[in-house]
Write an enzyme that holds these catalytic residues in place. Sequence first.
Site, PDB file in Angstrom:
ATOM      1  N   VAL A 182       0.799  -1.226   0.000  1.00 40.20           N
ATOM      2  CA  VAL A 182       0.000   0.000   0.000  1.00 40.20           C
ATOM      3  C   VAL A 182       0.832   1.278   0.000  1.00 40.20           C
ATOM      4  O   VAL A 182       0.281   2.360  -0.115  1.00 40.20           O
ATOM      5  CB  VAL A 182      -0.953   0.041   1.214  1.00 40.20           C
ATOM      6  CG1 VAL A 182      -2.003  -1.042   1.101  1.00 40.20           C
ATOM      7  CG2 VAL A 182      -0.183  -0.083   2.520  1.00 40.20           C
ATOM      8  N   TYR A 183       2.139   1.171   0.155  1.00 38.36           N
ATOM      9  CA  TYR A 183       2.945   2.386   0.142  1.00 38.36           C
ATOM     10  C   TYR A 183       2.825   3.040  -1.228  1.00 38.36           C
ATOM     11  O   TYR A 183       3.181   2.451  -2.248  1.00 38.36           O
ATOM     12  CB  TYR A 183       4.417   2.075   0.422  1.00 38.36           C
ATOM     13  CG  TYR A 183       4.722   1.650   1.841  1.00 38.36           C
ATOM     14  CD1 TYR A 183       3.777   1.781   2.855  1.00 38.36           C
ATOM     15  CD2 TYR A 183       5.967   1.126   2.172  1.00 38.36           C
ATOM     16  CE1 TYR A 183       4.060   1.390   4.147  1.00 38.36           C
ATOM     17  CE2 TYR A 183       6.262   0.740   3.471  1.00 38.36           C
ATOM     18  CZ  TYR A 183       5.303   0.873   4.459  1.00 38.36           C
ATOM     19  OH  TYR A 183       5.591   0.482   5.746  1.00 38.36           O
ATOM     20  N   ALA A 184       2.325   4.283  -1.216  1.00 38.74           N
ATOM     21  CA  ALA A 184       2.116   5.032  -2.468  1.00 38.74           C
ATOM     22  C   ALA A 184       1.314   4.208  -3.475  1.00 38.74           C
ATOM     23  O   ALA A 184       1.597   4.207  -4.666  1.00 38.74           O
ATOM     24  CB  ALA A 184       3.448   5.457  -3.066  1.00 38.74           C
TER      25      ALA A 184
END
Length: 329
Positions: free
Chosen positions: A28-30
């Site tokens: 889910v990072y960026a």
Amino acid sequence: MGHRPARNPGGDRQALELGVNFIDTANVYAHGTSEEFIGQSLKNLGVNREDVVLASKVYFNEGHLSRRAIEREITATLGRLGTDHLDLYIIHRFDYDTPVEETMEALDALVRGGRVRAIGASAMYAYQLHTMQVVADGHGWTRFASMQNHYNLLYREDEREMIPVCRRYGMSLTPYSPLASGHLARPDWDADSVRATTDVTMRSKYDREREADLPIVARVAELAARRGVPMADIALAWHWAKGVAAPSSAARGRPRRRRGARPRRAAHRRRGGAPRGALPAARARGAARPSGRGSPRRDRSGAAETFVRAGRHAIHHPSRWRRSPSWCP
């Protein structure tokens, strides 16, 4: 090294040259682009896959930790990273909606299938971690090999229950926020950076205990000045002395070459080298003293190298005991 997307191949190359080989990210990072940037960067730099340890996470997605969600997300993660396996696959949270048996069996299948070498856990309660490990043992499935928890000189709540459980199972510690969102890297609490003025999460984690934490920050600054090293070196040396395998710090800009700091000496001065004010208060309140200091023990069985060191310091800030372990990068 926790990795957030940044177009900085020079910084990535220098980090690798300085010995950084543990790269931590999440699906889910960026919105997944962090994994894409990492995969492309390693490819552009011609890095051999066996020379880096790649970790990613699953939970903040549709289905959380259900069997179907885990299978879908690992396939997508491997595709974005451009690899056929992860060295470490971490559950980002505990899933209250999926049976533990379903999650642990699904993770075990990834290990048996060769797409994941080891599995890890992140922010949760100690009883939840213990429950999941017991379920894994009961079925002959793969145990968690690491814990990515919130742990630094300003926040030591996990020394009460979580870290003892991790020690019991021989798990490596890869804590996030080792520099307390920058508070352990500068002598002043406030800063005029964009992050300091806009990061609401950072303020919610630390500002409430500001007055209690300032003496600790001052002590870190004092030790850093005495030894001629950055404050960050002292904070990370403390982690090393506490048996942390790999503190996870977000990469921002080009890494600075270290100036020959010796973390063992810096960390073991004066009863473990921890700053004054970080330890005695809780003992005065009757906190139990863990027995024995011990020495590092390395367990090279399995994919993850485990560092175990028995702690001996009490924990401060009782006002934080009841906080939910919900803060995570």
